[in-house]
Enzyme design. Structure first.
Site, short mmCIF file in Angstrom:
data_model
loop_
_atom_site.label_atom_id
_atom_site.label_comp_id
_atom_site.label_asym_id
_atom_site.label_seq_id
_atom_site.Cartn_x
_atom_site.Cartn_y
_atom_site.Cartn_z
N HIS A 260 -28.06 97.84 -72.50
CA HIS A 260 -28.59 98.24 -71.77
C HIS A 260 -29.34 98.88 -70.92
O HIS A 260 -28.17 98.68 -69.72
CB HIS A 260 -30.06 97.19 -71.72
CG HIS A 260 -30.17 96.41 -72.97
ND1 HIS A 260 -29.74 96.34 -74.08
CD2 HIS A 260 -31.52 96.58 -73.57
CE1 HIS A 260 -30.82 95.55 -75.21
NE2 HIS A 260 -31.85 96.05 -74.84
N ALA B 2 -48.60 97.01 -65.44
CA ALA B 2 -48.89 98.15 -65.79
C ALA B 2 -48.05 99.54 -65.34
O ALA B 2 -48.21 100.75 -65.45
CB ALA B 2 -50.68 98.86 -65.24
N LYS C 189 -31.93 95.70 -66.38
CA LYS C 189 -32.49 95.04 -66.89
C LYS C 189 -31.94 93.29 -66.58
O LYS C 189 -30.95 93.38 -66.13
CB LYS C 189 -31.92 95.04 -68.26
CG LYS C 189 -32.31 93.59 -69.86
CD LYS C 189 -31.84 93.83 -70.93
CE LYS C 189 -32.02 93.44 -71.54
NZ LYS C 189 -33.82 92.97 -71.67
N GLY D 254 -33.29 89.62 -75.67
CA GLY D 254 -34.19 89.21 -76.30
C GLY D 254 -33.61 89.14 -78.04
O GLY D 254 -33.11 88.63 -79.14
P1 NAP Z 1 -40.36 97.15 -64.81
O1 NAP Z 1 -39.94 98.18 -64.95
O2 NAP Z 1 -39.33 96.18 -63.67
O3 NAP Z 1 -41.82 96.01 -64.66
C1 NAP Z 1 -42.65 95.46 -64.81
C2 NAP Z 1 -43.09 95.25 -64.35
O4 NAP Z 1 -44.22 93.73 -64.53
C3 NAP Z 1 -43.53 95.63 -62.86
O5 NAP Z 1 -44.42 96.69 -62.36
C4 NAP Z 1 -44.08 94.07 -62.18
O6 NAP Z 1 -44.43 94.84 -60.45
C5 NAP Z 1 -44.95 94.27 -62.90
N1 NAP Z 1 -45.17 92.45 -62.32
C6 NAP Z 1 -44.33 91.39 -61.79
N2 NAP Z 1 -45.27 90.32 -62.18
C7 NAP Z 1 -45.78 90.23 -62.50
C8 NAP Z 1 -47.44 90.24 -63.07
N3 NAP Z 1 -47.46 88.76 -62.23
N4 NAP Z 1 -48.47 90.04 -63.34
C9 NAP Z 1 -48.50 91.47 -63.71
N5 NAP Z 1 -47.74 92.96 -63.31
C10 NAP Z 1 -46.11 92.11 -62.80
O7 NAP Z 1 -39.84 96.67 -66.47
P2 NAP Z 1 -39.20 96.83 -67.91
O8 NAP Z 1 -38.11 97.79 -68.11
O9 NAP Z 1 -40.38 97.69 -68.15
O10 NAP Z 1 -40.18 95.87 -69.33
C11 NAP Z 1 -40.63 94.85 -69.13
C12 NAP Z 1 -40.70 93.60 -69.81
O11 NAP Z 1 -40.06 94.25 -71.39
C13 NAP Z 1 -38.81 93.16 -69.42
O12 NAP Z 1 -38.98 91.91 -69.84
C14 NAP Z 1 -38.43 93.72 -70.32
O13 NAP Z 1 -36.82 92.90 -71.00
C15 NAP Z 1 -39.09 94.27 -71.56
N6 NAP Z 1 -39.29 94.54 -72.77
C16 NAP Z 1 -38.90 94.59 -74.36
C17 NAP Z 1 -38.92 95.92 -74.55
C18 NAP Z 1 -39.62 95.31 -75.98
O14 NAP Z 1 -39.69 96.03 -77.19
N7 NAP Z 1 -40.23 93.61 -76.68
C19 NAP Z 1 -38.70 97.01 -74.40
C20 NAP Z 1 -38.16 96.70 -72.99
C21 NAP Z 1 -38.47 96.46 -72.31
P3 NAP Z 1 -43.20 94.93 -59.72
O15 NAP Z 1 -42.50 96.20 -59.26
O16 NAP Z 1 -44.21 94.50 -57.83
O17 NAP Z 1 -42.22 93.39 -59.47
#
Ligand code: NAP
Length: 261
Positions: free
Chosen positions: A146, A22, A150, A156
């Site tokens: 990206h 979140a 990333k 993916g």
């Molecule tokens: P991000 O800003 O790094 O956010 C990930 C979050 O997850 C961080 O707050 C992290 O905490 C937290 N986290 C890590 N381990 C966790 C756990 N076990 N339980 C709960 N929270 C945890 O990354 P993002 O840009 O939001 O992207 C998140 C994911 O979505 C990535 O895999 C990205 O490739 C993917 N994504 C998907 C789409 C789609 O359309 N499907 C689009 C964009 C991104 P910490 O900061 O403390 O590590």
């Protein structure tokens, strides 16, 4: 453990939703989108190190996982075992981890899991259109671009687009893409996924972008999708949350919830 029975969202009350990851960029946007939707209620925000039991204790019916590739498989396994539907945007899923998920879901009747490599509607359409176009062109390559934070490459979305192109080529009886390269010691031709060259660009200022180039004799056909802001993913996230309980088992790709014919 014995799997809990699947949560069944009811139209009588807003669907209770938890967001895992979140505090992240996508997770924060998803929390806002859920809070803004009248038919959904955000009941839990989970960050790294938080106890997942809070998701069950809050009565979540659906959980959105937007965490990191190293955490998502364990998170989703936990959700399945607790009868909570999962909408997963975290990338990094392999064929092996998807197979493990299918096996786990076989013992959890009624639970739905959506693994969506891309929630942007235009990106989902581009993947579908790429499969159609692939039948008609000798050459096909993917360039995915990206932001610099990333963690995985290629994306993916690019992997799924390559798989879609490979299916289209196979259906048309096309062989390998023509390529006379004999010497490429530095990998200038990029990764090869399902026989398709994929080039990954990581650059500050970008969000998520994909270009699919098709080449035939005397012509080029280009499909392009750009997500300029993470808000572009939210209609797809909400579609997943609303539909996942009516699709028990594993669905890979948001197109599984869209009527694309
Ligand atoms: P991000 O800003 O790094 O956010 C990930 C979050 O997850 C961080 O707050 C992290 O905490 C937290 N986290 C890590 N381990 C966790 C756990 N076990 N339980 C709960 N929270 C945890 O990354 P993002 O840009 O939001 O992207 C998140 C994911 O979505 C990535 O895999 C990205 O490739 C993917 N994504 C998907 C789409 C789609 O359309 N499907 C689009 C964009 C991104 P910490 O900061 O403390 O590590």
């Amino acid at each position: 453990m014995t799997p809990a029975s699947a949560q069944t969202p009811s139209s009588a009350h807003p669907t209770r939703v938890a967001v895992l990851g979140a505090a992240g960029r996508m997770g924060a946007a998803a929390c806002r989108a859920v809070e803004d939707a009248d038919d959904l209620e955000l009941v839990a925000r989970i960050g790294r190190g938080d106890d997942l039991n809070a998701v069950a204790e809050a009565g979540a019916e659906v959980a959105i996982d937007l965490t990191v590739p190293s955490a998502t498989a364990d998170n989703v396994a936990w959700l399945i075992d607790h009868g909570i539907h999962a909408v997963v945007g975290t990338t990094g899923w392999s064929e092996e981890s998807l197979e493990a998920l299918r096996e786990r879901l076989a013992g959890a009747e009624g639970v739905g899991v959506l693994i969506a490599p891309n929630f942007a509607i235009g990106a989902v359409l581009a993947m579908r259109f790429a499969e159609v176009a692939a039948r008609y062109y000798d050459s096909a390559e993917i360039i995915e671009m990206h932001h610099e934070n990333k963690l995985d490459a290629p994306s993916g979305t690019a992997r799924h687009t390559a798989a879609a192109i490979a299916r289209g080529r196979a259906a048309a009886g096309l062989g390998p893409v023509p390529d006379a390269t004999e010497k490429d010691p530095d990998g200038a031709r990029g990764a090869v996924v399902d026989g398709i060259h994929v080039h990954a660009v990581r650059q500050r200022g970008l969000v998520a972008h994909e270009v699919v180039q098709f080449g035939g004799v005397g012509e080029q056909f280009v499909l392009r999708h750009d997500s300029f802001d993470r808000i572009s993913f939210m209609p797809g996230v909400l579609l997943g949350v609303r539909e996942v309980a009516s699709h028990p088992g594993l669905t890979v790709g948001l197109d599984g919830f869209m009527d694309l014919g």
